[in-house]
Scaffold this motif. Structure first.
Motif: not given
Length: 70
Positions: A14-15, A18, A30, A51, A53-56, A58
């Motif tokens: 989970q992020v 944003q 996160v 920023e 720097k990660v996505n679900i 990763d």
């Protein structure tokens, strides 16, 4: 700039923030999954998210920078 680092190795599931969001000290930013446990990662200071720097999905290592704040 303040940086939020992963507290352990794991997969991002989970992020929660944003770019442009305001976060407070201790807020979850996160959620990682490691060894079938969900581990939230918190901001260590208040600030604006510059920023993510990660996505679900990763994989991150302990100490990797995942969110940058100002």
């Amino acid at each position: 700039m303040k940086q939020v680092a992963a507290t352990m190795a794991g997969t991002v599931i989970q992020v929660l923030v944003q770019a442009g969001d305001q976060v407070s000290d201790g807020q979850d930013v996160v959620v990682l999954e490691s060894m079938k446990m969900e581990v939230p990662v918190q901001a260590q200071a208040a600030g604006n998210v510059v920023e993510v720097k990660v996505n679900i999905g990763d994989f991150v290592n302990d100490g990797d920078i995942i969110v940058v704040l100002e």
